[in-house]
Motif scaffolding. Structure first.
Motif, PDB file in Angstrom:
ATOM      1  N   ALA A  99       0.834  -1.191   0.000  1.00  0.00           N
ATOM      2  CA  ALA A  99       0.000   0.000   0.000  1.00  0.00           C
ATOM      3  C   ALA A  99       0.874   1.248   0.000  1.00  0.00           C
ATOM      4  O   ALA A  99       2.002   1.244   0.522  1.00  0.00           O
ATOM      5  CB  ALA A  99      -0.916  -0.004   1.219  1.00  0.00           C
ATOM      6  N   ASP A 100       0.335   2.347  -0.551  1.00  0.00           N
ATOM      7  CA  ASP A 100       1.098   3.591  -0.530  1.00  0.00           C
ATOM      8  C   ASP A 100       0.816   4.401   0.729  1.00  0.00           C
ATOM      9  O   ASP A 100       0.842   5.625   0.717  1.00  0.00           O
ATOM     10  CB  ASP A 100       0.851   4.417  -1.801  1.00  0.00           C
ATOM     11  CG  ASP A 100      -0.609   4.756  -2.027  1.00  0.00           C
ATOM     12  OD1 ASP A 100      -1.452   4.389  -1.185  1.00  0.00           O
ATOM     13  OD2 ASP A 100      -0.911   5.397  -3.054  1.00  0.00           O
ATOM     14  N   ALA A 101       0.569   3.695   1.840  1.00  0.00           N
ATOM     15  CA  ALA A 101       0.331   4.326   3.135  1.00  0.00           C
ATOM     16  C   ALA A 101       1.629   4.890   3.701  1.00  0.00           C
ATOM     17  O   ALA A 101       2.714   4.329   3.481  1.00  0.00           O
ATOM     18  CB  ALA A 101      -0.255   3.300   4.103  1.00  0.00           C
ATOM     19  N   PRO A 102       1.550   5.996   4.459  1.00  0.00           N
ATOM     20  CA  PRO A 102       2.768   6.590   5.035  1.00  0.00           C
ATOM     21  C   PRO A 102       3.561   5.632   5.919  1.00  0.00           C
ATOM     22  O   PRO A 102       4.792   5.679   5.938  1.00  0.00           O
ATOM     23  CB  PRO A 102       2.228   7.776   5.843  1.00  0.00           C
ATOM     24  CG  PRO A 102       0.934   8.125   5.192  1.00  0.00           C
ATOM     25  CD  PRO A 102       0.357   6.826   4.725  1.00  0.00           C
ATOM     26  N   GLY A 103       2.869   4.750   6.635  1.00  0.00           N
ATOM     27  CA  GLY A 103       3.543   3.840   7.546  1.00  0.00           C
ATOM     28  C   GLY A 103       4.349   2.760   6.872  1.00  0.00           C
ATOM     29  O   GLY A 103       5.056   1.990   7.543  1.00  0.00           O
ATOM     30  N   LEU A 104       4.295   2.683   5.548  1.00  0.00           N
ATOM     31  CA  LEU A 104       5.088   1.702   4.796  1.00  0.00           C
ATOM     32  C   LEU A 104       6.151   2.380   3.940  1.00  0.00           C
ATOM     33  O   LEU A 104       6.756   1.742   3.085  1.00  0.00           O
ATOM     34  CB  LEU A 104       4.173   0.842   3.920  1.00  0.00           C
ATOM     35  CG  LEU A 104       3.206  -0.070   4.682  1.00  0.00           C
ATOM     36  CD1 LEU A 104       2.216  -0.721   3.727  1.00  0.00           C
ATOM     37  CD2 LEU A 104       3.959  -1.126   5.479  1.00  0.00           C
ATOM     38  N   GLU A 105       6.405   3.654   4.193  1.00  0.00           N
ATOM     39  CA  GLU A 105       7.368   4.392   3.379  1.00  0.00           C
ATOM     40  C   GLU A 105       8.761   3.779   3.438  1.00  0.00           C
ATOM     41  O   GLU A 105       9.457   3.672   2.416  1.00  0.00           O
ATOM     42  CB  GLU A 105       7.430   5.851   3.829  1.00  0.00           C
ATOM     43  CG  GLU A 105       8.360   6.715   3.002  1.00  0.00           C
ATOM     44  CD  GLU A 105       8.326   8.171   3.411  1.00  0.00           C
ATOM     45  OE1 GLU A 105       9.115   8.958   2.842  1.00  0.00           O
ATOM     46  OE2 GLU A 105       7.520   8.526   4.288  1.00  0.00           O
ATOM     47  N   ALA A 106       9.182   3.340   4.631  1.00  0.00           N
ATOM     48  CA  ALA A 106      10.514   2.761   4.760  1.00  0.00           C
ATOM     49  C   ALA A 106      10.621   1.446   3.997  1.00  0.00           C
ATOM     50  O   ALA A 106      11.674   1.134   3.425  1.00  0.00           O
ATOM     51  CB  ALA A 106      10.853   2.553   6.236  1.00  0.00           C
ATOM     52  N   VAL A 107       9.543   0.674   3.986  1.00  0.00           N
ATOM     53  CA  VAL A 107       9.537  -0.580   3.223  1.00  0.00           C
ATOM     54  C   VAL A 107       9.679  -0.288   1.731  1.00  0.00           C
ATOM     55  O   VAL A 107      10.480  -0.918   1.029  1.00  0.00           O
ATOM     56  CB  VAL A 107       8.246  -1.375   3.505  1.00  0.00           C
ATOM     57  CG1 VAL A 107       8.144  -2.579   2.562  1.00  0.00           C
ATOM     58  CG2 VAL A 107       8.207  -1.828   4.960  1.00  0.00           C
ATOM     59  N   ALA A 138      10.987   2.317   0.360  1.00  0.00           N
ATOM     60  CA  ALA A 138      12.335   2.841   0.098  1.00  0.00           C
ATOM     61  C   ALA A 138      13.350   1.703   0.009  1.00  0.00           C
ATOM     62  O   ALA A 138      14.254   1.723  -0.842  1.00  0.00           O
ATOM     63  CB  ALA A 138      12.732   3.831   1.188  1.00  0.00           C
ATOM     64  N   GLU A 139      13.202   0.709   0.859  1.00  0.00           N
ATOM     65  CA  GLU A 139      14.139  -0.422   0.822  1.00  0.00           C
ATOM     66  C   GLU A 139      13.946  -1.247  -0.438  1.00  0.00           C
ATOM     67  O   GLU A 139      14.926  -1.711  -1.043  1.00  0.00           O
ATOM     68  CB  GLU A 139      13.962  -1.289   2.070  1.00  0.00           C
ATOM     69  CG  GLU A 139      14.806  -2.553   2.099  1.00  0.00           C
ATOM     70  CD  GLU A 139      16.312  -2.307   2.079  1.00  0.00           C
ATOM     71  OE1 GLU A 139      17.060  -3.266   1.799  1.00  0.00           O
ATOM     72  OE2 GLU A 139      16.753  -1.163   2.360  1.00  0.00           O
ATOM     73  N   LEU A 140      12.703  -1.442  -0.853  1.00  0.00           N
ATOM     74  CA  LEU A 140      12.474  -2.164  -2.103  1.00  0.00           C
ATOM     75  C   LEU A 140      13.090  -1.416  -3.284  1.00  0.00           C
ATOM     76  O   LEU A 140      13.705  -2.031  -4.168  1.00  0.00           O
ATOM     77  CB  LEU A 140      10.967  -2.365  -2.330  1.00  0.00           C
ATOM     78  CG  LEU A 140      10.278  -3.360  -1.394  1.00  0.00           C
ATOM     79  CD1 LEU A 140       8.768  -3.338  -1.630  1.00  0.00           C
ATOM     80  CD2 LEU A 140      10.819  -4.767  -1.581  1.00  0.00           C
ATOM     81  N   THR A 141      12.968  -0.104  -3.287  1.00  0.00           N
ATOM     82  CA  THR A 141      13.604   0.695  -4.339  1.00  0.00           C
ATOM     83  C   THR A 141      15.116   0.515  -4.306  1.00  0.00           C
ATOM     84  O   THR A 141      15.761   0.344  -5.352  1.00  0.00           O
ATOM     85  CB  THR A 141      13.239   2.179  -4.163  1.00  0.00           C
ATOM     86  OG1 THR A 141      11.817   2.321  -4.265  1.00  0.00           O
ATOM     87  CG2 THR A 141      13.900   3.034  -5.230  1.00  0.00           C
ATOM     88  N   ARG A 142      15.694   0.540  -3.116  1.00  0.00           N
ATOM     89  CA  ARG A 142      17.141   0.370  -2.982  1.00  0.00           C
ATOM     90  C   ARG A 142      17.591  -0.976  -3.516  1.00  0.00           C
ATOM     91  O   ARG A 142      18.688  -1.095  -4.094  1.00  0.00           O
ATOM     92  CB  ARG A 142      17.541   0.507  -1.503  1.00  0.00           C
ATOM     93  CG  ARG A 142      19.051   0.587  -1.276  1.00  0.00           C
ATOM     94  CD  ARG A 142      19.405   0.422   0.187  1.00  0.00           C
ATOM     95  NE  ARG A 142      19.168  -0.929   0.660  1.00  0.00           N
ATOM     96  CZ  ARG A 142      19.979  -1.959   0.436  1.00  0.00           C
ATOM     97  NH1 ARG A 142      21.079  -1.803  -0.301  1.00  0.00           N
ATOM     98  NH2 ARG A 142      19.698  -3.153   0.906  1.00  0.00           N
ATOM     99  N   ARG A 143      16.736  -1.989  -3.387  1.00  0.00           N
ATOM    100  CA  ARG A 143      17.077  -3.337  -3.849  1.00  0.00           C
ATOM    101  C   ARG A 143      16.829  -3.532  -5.346  1.00  0.00           C
ATOM    102  O   ARG A 143      17.020  -4.626  -5.865  1.00  0.00           O
ATOM    103  CB  ARG A 143      16.283  -4.376  -3.051  1.00  0.00           C
ATOM    104  CG  ARG A 143      16.663  -4.447  -1.591  1.00  0.00           C
ATOM    105  CD  ARG A 143      15.858  -5.497  -0.837  1.00  0.00           C
ATOM    106  NE  ARG A 143      16.213  -5.495   0.575  1.00  0.00           N
ATOM    107  CZ  ARG A 143      16.388  -6.591   1.317  1.00  0.00           C
ATOM    108  NH1 ARG A 143      16.242  -7.787   0.767  1.00  0.00           N
ATOM    109  NH2 ARG A 143      16.708  -6.489   2.596  1.00  0.00           N
ATOM    110  N   GLY A 144      16.373  -2.507  -6.015  1.00  0.00           N
ATOM    111  CA  GLY A 144      16.184  -2.606  -7.459  1.00  0.00           C
ATOM    112  C   GLY A 144      14.786  -2.957  -7.907  1.00  0.00           C
ATOM    113  O   GLY A 144      14.565  -3.297  -9.076  1.00  0.00           O
ATOM    114  N   TYR A 145      13.805  -2.869  -7.006  1.00  0.00           N
ATOM    115  CA  TYR A 145      12.426  -3.138  -7.380  1.00  0.00           C
ATOM    116  C   TYR A 145      11.782  -1.864  -7.945  1.00  0.00           C
ATOM    117  O   TYR A 145      12.088  -0.745  -7.518  1.00  0.00           O
ATOM    118  CB  TYR A 145      11.612  -3.589  -6.166  1.00  0.00           C
ATOM    119  CG  TYR A 145      11.926  -4.984  -5.681  1.00  0.00           C
ATOM    120  CD1 TYR A 145      11.146  -6.068  -6.063  1.00  0.00           C
ATOM    121  CD2 TYR A 145      13.001  -5.220  -4.833  1.00  0.00           C
ATOM    122  CE1 TYR A 145      11.429  -7.349  -5.606  1.00  0.00           C
ATOM    123  CE2 TYR A 145      13.299  -6.493  -4.375  1.00  0.00           C
ATOM    124  CZ  TYR A 145      12.503  -7.555  -4.769  1.00  0.00           C
ATOM    125  OH  TYR A 145      12.797  -8.819  -4.321  1.00  0.00           O
TER     126      TYR A 145
END
Length: 249
Positions: free
Chosen positions: A77-85, A87-94
């Motif tokens: 979900a694009d909920a604020p409470g999942l922003e860190a998740v 960001a980490e997926l983006t860092r991993r190339g997703y």
């Protein structure tokens, strides 16, 4: 605003309805492990919209997919409470795609979507029901897989508007965790615009009411304007939006 307990119930009910080959629960995530075409059945989803980021948990989820020869995938979900998740997926190339809305309604409102006769409802799908998924305008491979998955959904009901021996519009209703959820809504391409899908919703909502269930949800791609219009008439309002995440390379 939807409650945290309802988010978890909806996610558990969703995965049960699409019946993956295997489901794991890993530190606040439900992990659907399935080789088929239904993305909800083949992705990992958090059970909360306020989940702390833990790289080790994502490592474990990725390992579960790879050990089964599957590509890791997430729906978040694009909920604020999942922003860190995210960001980490983006860092991993997703990368993310396919914005999808989760919508909720009362069963009473869904039943009232049409003043015409509701669809017939059965406790198992027949060949005519399945044939709608294989008709013109639908991917036959995806359609066959959806028929297979929805046919094994535990305790589901199957709605169909029929003309003679043919089914013109179909859908499935799954019951669990205090909700009815609607899946596999399909209408024969030549008969769209006749209000048939509303009759399917009404029939399945009637079955939910008979079972004492008063809350409904479904999921619809944000770009599907026609379906969203129908669901709005049936009383559905947005609860949250999510995206599918997969590796872009």
């Amino acid at each position: 605003m939807i409650q945290a307990a309802d988010i978890e119930a909806i996610e558990r009910a969703t995965l049960a309805a699409v019946a993956p080959d295997e489901v794991l629960e890993i530190e606040g995530w439900l992990v659907g492990l399935d080789p088929g075409t239904i993305r909800r059945a083949a992705s990992a989803v958090p059970l909360s919209h306020n989940l702390p980021h833990d790289p080790a948990v994502l490592d474990a989820i990725e390992a579960a997919y790879r050990s089964r020869g599957l590509s890791p995938a997430f729906r978040v979900a694009d909920a604020p409470g999942l922003e860190a998740v995210r960001a980490e997926l983006t860092r991993r190339g997703y990368g993310f795609e396919q914005p999808t809305l989760v919508k909720t309604a009362t069963v009473v409102a869904v039943r009232a979507v049409t003043d015409r006769d509701p669809a017939e409802v059965a406790d198992r799908p027949d060949d005519a029901w399945a044939a709608v998924f294989l008709g013109e305008g639908f991917d036959p491979v995806d359609g066959a897989y959806r028929v297979k998955a929805l046919s094994r959904s535990p305790g589901a009901a199957y709605g169909a508007v029929r003309e003679g021996e043919a089914a013109l519009a179909v859908g499935a209703g799954a019951f669990g965790h205090g909700w009815v959820s609607f899946h596999g809504m399909r209408t024969d391409a030549a008969r769209r615009g006749e209000g048939l899908a509303g009759r399917v919703l009404a029939g399945l909502a009637g079955e939910a009411a008979a079972r004492g269930i008063d809350r409904a949800f479904l999921q619809v791609e944000e770009k599907n304007a026609a379906a969203r219009s129908l669901y709005a008439r049936a009383g559905f309002t947005p609860a949250w939006r999510y995206f599918y995440w997969s590796r872009t390379a």
